[in-house]
Design a protein around this motif. Structure first.
Motif, PDB file in Angstrom:
ATOM      1  N   GLU B 136       0.808  -1.218   0.000  1.00 23.36           N
ATOM      2  CA  GLU B 136       0.000   0.000   0.000  1.00 23.36           C
ATOM      3  C   GLU B 136       0.846   1.276   0.000  1.00 23.36           C
ATOM      4  O   GLU B 136       0.484   2.267  -0.622  1.00 23.36           O
ATOM      5  CB  GLU B 136      -1.017  -0.002   1.144  1.00 23.36           C
ATOM      6  N   ASP B 137       2.025   1.240   0.657  1.00 30.75           N
ATOM      7  CA  ASP B 137       2.873   2.446   0.647  1.00 30.75           C
ATOM      8  C   ASP B 137       3.385   2.744  -0.756  1.00 30.75           C
ATOM      9  O   ASP B 137       3.467   3.897  -1.167  1.00 30.75           O
ATOM     10  CB  ASP B 137       4.067   2.272   1.585  1.00 30.75           C
ATOM     11  N   PHE B 138       3.734   1.691  -1.475  1.00 28.53           N
ATOM     12  CA  PHE B 138       4.219   1.889  -2.845  1.00 28.53           C
ATOM     13  C   PHE B 138       3.110   2.455  -3.720  1.00 28.53           C
ATOM     14  O   PHE B 138       3.349   3.314  -4.565  1.00 28.53           O
ATOM     15  CB  PHE B 138       4.693   0.562  -3.442  1.00 28.53           C
ATOM     16  N   ALA B 139       1.900   1.941  -3.506  1.00 32.66           N
ATOM     17  CA  ALA B 139       0.772   2.419  -4.301  1.00 32.66           C
ATOM     18  C   ALA B 139       0.512   3.889  -4.011  1.00 32.66           C
ATOM     19  O   ALA B 139       0.272   4.677  -4.922  1.00 32.66           O
ATOM     20  CB  ALA B 139      -0.465   1.579  -3.994  1.00 32.66           C
ATOM     21  N   THR B 140       0.598   4.264  -2.737  1.00 31.96           N
ATOM     22  CA  THR B 140       0.361   5.665  -2.372  1.00 31.96           C
ATOM     23  C   THR B 140       1.400   6.569  -3.018  1.00 31.96           C
ATOM     24  O   THR B 140       1.082   7.638  -3.546  1.00 31.96           O
ATOM     25  CB  THR B 140       0.442   5.828  -0.838  1.00 31.96           C
ATOM     26  N   ASP B 141       2.675   6.159  -2.975  1.00 28.54           N
ATOM     27  CA  ASP B 141       3.726   6.985  -3.578  1.00 28.54           C
ATOM     28  C   ASP B 141       3.537   7.114  -5.083  1.00 28.54           C
ATOM     29  O   ASP B 141       3.791   8.175  -5.658  1.00 28.54           O
ATOM     30  CB  ASP B 141       5.114   6.384  -3.287  1.00 28.54           C
ATOM     31  N   ASP B 143       0.694   7.000  -6.584  1.00 28.46           N
ATOM     32  CA  ASP B 143      -0.454   7.879  -6.757  1.00 28.46           C
ATOM     33  C   ASP B 143      -0.057   9.348  -6.631  1.00 28.46           C
ATOM     34  O   ASP B 143      -0.634  10.210  -7.283  1.00 28.46           O
ATOM     35  CB  ASP B 143      -1.514   7.511  -5.715  1.00 28.46           C
ATOM     36  N   SER B 144       0.973   9.604  -5.801  1.00 33.56           N
ATOM     37  CA  SER B 144       1.390  10.995  -5.609  1.00 33.56           C
ATOM     38  C   SER B 144       1.884  11.596  -6.925  1.00 33.56           C
ATOM     39  O   SER B 144       1.768  12.793  -7.138  1.00 33.56           O
ATOM     40  CB  SER B 144       2.488  11.081  -4.546  1.00 33.56           C
ATOM     41  N   VAL B 145       2.437  10.774  -7.804  1.00 29.21           N
ATOM     42  CA  VAL B 145       2.916  11.301  -9.087  1.00 29.21           C
ATOM     43  C   VAL B 145       1.711  11.736  -9.931  1.00 29.21           C
ATOM     44  O   VAL B 145       1.710  12.810 -10.529  1.00 29.21           O
ATOM     45  CB  VAL B 145       3.759  10.248  -9.836  1.00 29.21           C
ATOM     46  N   PHE B 146       0.659  10.898  -9.929  1.00 30.13           N
ATOM     47  CA  PHE B 146      -0.563  11.283 -10.648  1.00 30.13           C
ATOM     48  C   PHE B 146      -1.111  12.598 -10.089  1.00 30.13           C
ATOM     49  O   PHE B 146      -1.559  13.467 -10.820  1.00 30.13           O
ATOM     50  CB  PHE B 146      -1.641  10.201 -10.497  1.00 30.13           C
ATOM     51  N   GLN B 147      -1.056  12.701  -8.763  1.00 31.82           N
ATOM     52  CA  GLN B 147      -1.598  13.887  -8.107  1.00 31.82           C
ATOM     53  C   GLN B 147      -0.876  15.137  -8.593  1.00 31.82           C
ATOM     54  O   GLN B 147      -1.501  16.134  -8.934  1.00 31.82           O
ATOM     55  CB  GLN B 147      -1.450  13.718  -6.575  1.00 31.82           C
ATOM     56  N   VAL B 148       0.480  15.047  -8.632  1.00 28.59           N
ATOM     57  CA  VAL B 148       1.266  16.203  -9.067  1.00 28.59           C
ATOM     58  C   VAL B 148       0.910  16.568 -10.510  1.00 28.59           C
ATOM     59  O   VAL B 148       0.766  17.742 -10.854  1.00 28.59           O
ATOM     60  CB  VAL B 148       2.778  15.898  -8.932  1.00 28.59           C
ATOM     61  N   ILE B 149       0.719  15.553 -11.340  1.00 28.26           N
ATOM     62  CA  ILE B 149       0.399  15.829 -12.741  1.00 28.26           C
ATOM     63  C   ILE B 149      -0.948  16.527 -12.859  1.00 28.26           C
ATOM     64  O   ILE B 149      -1.073  17.542 -13.531  1.00 28.26           O
ATOM     65  CB  ILE B 149       0.404  14.525 -13.568  1.00 28.26           C
ATOM     66  N   SER B 150      -1.973  15.999 -12.167  1.00 27.67           N
ATOM     67  CA  SER B 150      -3.271  16.648 -12.363  1.00 27.67           C
ATOM     68  C   SER B 150      -3.270  18.042 -11.766  1.00 27.67           C
ATOM     69  O   SER B 150      -3.879  18.942 -12.341  1.00 27.67           O
ATOM     70  CB  SER B 150      -4.457  15.823 -11.838  1.00 27.67           C
ATOM     71  N   THR B 151      -2.575  18.241 -10.649  1.00 26.54           N
ATOM     72  CA  THR B 151      -2.508  19.595 -10.096  1.00 26.54           C
ATOM     73  C   THR B 151      -1.844  20.543 -11.087  1.00 26.54           C
ATOM     74  O   THR B 151      -2.327  21.652 -11.327  1.00 26.54           O
ATOM     75  CB  THR B 151      -1.706  19.592  -8.774  1.00 26.54           C
ATOM     76  N   SER B 152      -0.736  20.085 -11.686  1.00 25.26           N
ATOM     77  CA  SER B 152      -0.018  20.932 -12.641  1.00 25.26           C
ATOM     78  C   SER B 152      -0.920  21.323 -13.797  1.00 25.26           C
ATOM     79  O   SER B 152      -0.915  22.466 -14.251  1.00 25.26           O
ATOM     80  CB  SER B 152       1.194  20.205 -13.210  1.00 25.26           C
ATOM     81  N   ALA B 171       9.661   9.674  -5.756  1.00 26.90           N
ATOM     82  CA  ALA B 171       8.819   8.486  -5.590  1.00 26.90           C
ATOM     83  C   ALA B 171       9.253   7.350  -6.503  1.00 26.90           C
ATOM     84  O   ALA B 171       8.591   6.320  -6.567  1.00 26.90           O
ATOM     85  CB  ALA B 171       7.365   8.858  -5.881  1.00 26.90           C
ATOM     86  N   SER B 172      10.372   7.553  -7.196  1.00 28.07           N
ATOM     87  CA  SER B 172      10.749   6.625  -8.254  1.00 28.07           C
ATOM     88  C   SER B 172      10.919   5.192  -7.772  1.00 28.07           C
ATOM     89  O   SER B 172      10.386   4.251  -8.368  1.00 28.07           O
ATOM     90  CB  SER B 172      12.034   7.129  -8.901  1.00 28.07           C
ATOM     91  N   ASP B 173      11.652   5.011  -6.670  1.00 24.31           N
ATOM     92  CA  ASP B 173      11.885   3.645  -6.189  1.00 24.31           C
ATOM     93  C   ASP B 173      10.571   2.962  -5.841  1.00 24.31           C
ATOM     94  O   ASP B 173      10.340   1.807  -6.202  1.00 24.31           O
ATOM     95  CB  ASP B 173      12.807   3.655  -4.968  1.00 24.31           C
ATOM     96  N   SER B 174       9.717   3.705  -5.138  1.00 23.06           N
ATOM     97  CA  SER B 174       8.431   3.126  -4.764  1.00 23.06           C
ATOM     98  C   SER B 174       7.591   2.826  -5.994  1.00 23.06           C
ATOM     99  O   SER B 174       6.961   1.772  -6.080  1.00 23.06           O
ATOM    100  CB  SER B 174       7.647   4.078  -3.871  1.00 23.06           C
TER     101      SER B 174
END
Lengths: 167, 405
Positions: B136-141, B143-152, B171-174
């Protein structure tokens, strides 16, 4: 990255407390440092290790669970896959990227979906069934292969020592 | 002076059996040392955009085949991005390229669709009986990339590209760990697609080559990863092979669904054992005005040398026979226009007749909201988009240009 590791270790610790597998106890030595664990493994029944409870440490790297921890028994052990200093040599603990072909094809390898629980269960079954292919302790390998009675006597001596019956 | 190695002296006194015994012990210990060794890597996980001419410089003194091929790269591929060579380069290159195409789509809908798709792929892990606390931690990290993209995209952030780079590097490793799990689950859920290319079972292949972190991806793995992540997003992948095979240009391998020949393309440069990302000028062009600085240098006066190869691959005939439909289709697929095709209008002045694009959402809630540009309260109010006949989309079934919603 280390926060990812710490979060994950905490979850695994909780999981091990909530649903402790048979014959295994494990947790951080000091609650402030989640990266050093101590564990106790019961010798599997119907093996020369039966009756013993063997202490070991697990040291987790900062990039856990991308890389596996190292495991070391802190008591005397006589086993083909355990180095004389107690370090455990088992495929699930090998860092990724090692040449995989040197191991049995069916053996489990480390990946982030493995867990402390899986490691300890694998080590338990390794105690019961040594892997002839990796000779971490060559003396033990040779004795195990050529003189099963002698091997069992050596192991039972370790069991007595870990229980404090024999000094 | 190093002291003579003890085992050499032992030979005279010890039995041959014991010698081989010591030798084996010594080997085992050396093996342990080497398995504990980890090399130091430098540089960011995913690097900044650089001119591809730098690549040619790297090869100036190399084998003539490399010199020819790298110097032939420049006008066609203007930029490249270096990926750290730590065994995860293929994963990082493809994942970053995928996220970058999502950003370039400039469409929050596309981003959300993909975000939802990856979440639902997560169910494969549940089905495979992997406990959720393990991923779940990897999934959350991720997801954070998607979040940054939609915010941008929503904020039209002029630094969107660097925000994505920063977030991805963090978040790359995750993300890589999570995408590895998904790819493994993907392969296991359709073993028939891959078994024929493997010497082992899919299960074993995944446990050796896909799941462990830091293991180089071979060709089958690359295909599986692309099948799982990139193709369903309606993107294409092109891998250019820079190797010593004869010829003056790199061989290119395409991965695509074949459904959309104009799909945005993720381009990878493969040098034996390593992947980087490369870009053609049009990949970085004005499509998304607020992105990336190298625009100024990318003005292309003549487009002939840049004929997109995909143009020759599929259905140009259809295009000419049904100019209105196919042009309308592109504009409806997404807000991004693909200017490649527009260059092939039969006449420069023959613009397609105005065709309002069906909006991505057609529920009454959306239509009556301020998010609908044809609504008078919308920030981007566009009265010409008002389409009362769309209230009953289903009755119009069969009309090609309207179905893609």
């Amino acid at each position: 990255m280390s926060s990812v590791a710490a979060r994950r270790l905490l979850k695994e610790y909780r999981q091990l407390v909530d649903e402790a597998p048979d014959g295994i106890t494990a947790g951080p030595i000091d609650e402030d440092n989640l990266f050093e664990w101590e564990c106790l493994i019961q010798g599997p029944d119907d093996t020369p290790f039966e009756g013993g409870v063997f202490p070991a440490t697990l040291s987790f790297p900062k990039d856990y669970p991308l890389s596996p921890p190292k495991m070391r028994f802190t008591c005397e052990m006589f086993h083909p896959n355990i180095y004389k200093d107690g370090t455990v040599c088992i495929s699930i603990l090998h860092p990724p990227g090692d040449d995989p072909n040197q191991y049995e094809s069916a053996s489990e390898r480390w990946s982030p979906i493995q867990s402390v629980e899986k490691i300890l269960i694998s080590v338990m079954s390794m105690l019961a069934e040594p892997n002839d292919e990796s000779g971490a302790n060559v003396d033990a390998s040779k004795v195990w292969r050529e003189d099963r009675g002698g091997y069992e006597r050596e192991v039972k001596r370790c069991v007595r020592r870990v229980l404090g019956i024999e000094g | 002076m190093p002291t003579p190695q003890p085992f050499v002296q032992d030979v005279s006194v010890a039995s041959p059996e014991l010698t081989s015994f010591n030798e084996a012990q010594r080997l085992a210990e050396m093996e342990k040392l080497s398995s504990d060794y980890t090399p130091e890597y430098t540089g960011p996980l995913v690097g900044d955009l650089k001119s591809s001419r730098e690549l040619a410089h790297e090869y100036v003194g190399a084998d003539p085949i490399y010199v020819t091929k790298t110097s032939a790269m420049y006008p066609a591929y203007t930029h490249y991005r270096k990926i750290r060579g730590d065994g995860n380069c293929a994963w990082r290159a493809i994942a970053f390229g995928y996220f970058e195409l999502l950003l370039r789509s400039n469409s929050v809908d596309v981003v959300n669709r993909e975000r939802a798709r990856l979440r639902s792929l997560g169910n494969l892990l549940k089905a495979a009986d992997i406990r959720d606390y393990l991923y779940e931690d990897f999934a959350t990290d991720t997801d954070s990339v998607f979040q940054v993209i939609s915010t941008s995209i929503l904020e039209e952030d002029p630094n969107a590209a660097s925000a994505l780079l920063t977030q991805f590097n963090e978040a790359s490793d995750s993300s890589v760990a999570y995408l590895k799990m998904l790819t493994s689950a993907w392969m296991k859920s359709r073993p028939g697609d891959y078994e024929a290319y493997l010497e082992t079972s899919v299960l074993e292949y995944c446990s050796i080559f896909i799941e462990p972190f830091g293991v180089e991806l071979d060709h089958v793995g690359v295909k599986a990863f692309i099948d799982c992540l990139v193709i369903p997003a309606d993107f294409r992948v092109e891998i250019s092979y820079l190797d010593r095979s004869p010829g003056s240009e790199m061989n290119i391998h395409h991965f695509e669904s074949g459904e959309n020949p104009y799909a945005p393309t993720l381009r990878l440069l493969y040098r034996p054992g390593h992947y980087d990302i490369i870009y053609k000028a049009e990949d970085l062009s004005e499509l998304v005005p607020f992105l990336d600085k190298p625009q100024a240098s990318l003005v292309q006066v003549s487009f002939m040398p840049h004929l997109p190869d995909q143009f020759f691959e599929s259905t140009p005939l259809n295009f000419f026979l049904q100019p209105v439909n196919s042009v309308a289709n592109t504009t409806t697929t997404s807000i991004r226009t693909n200017d490649d095709r527009d260059r092939f209008r039969a006449s420069l002045f023959q613009y397609p007749p105005f065709q309002p694009s069906p909006l991505p959402f057609q529920t009454s809630i959306f239509r009556n909201s301020a998010y609908n540009p044809s609504h008078y309260q919308s920030e981007n109010f566009q009265p010409e988009l008002y389409q009362p006949e769309l209230t009953d989309v289903s009755s119009r079934g069969g009309h090609g240009s309207r179905r893609r919603v």
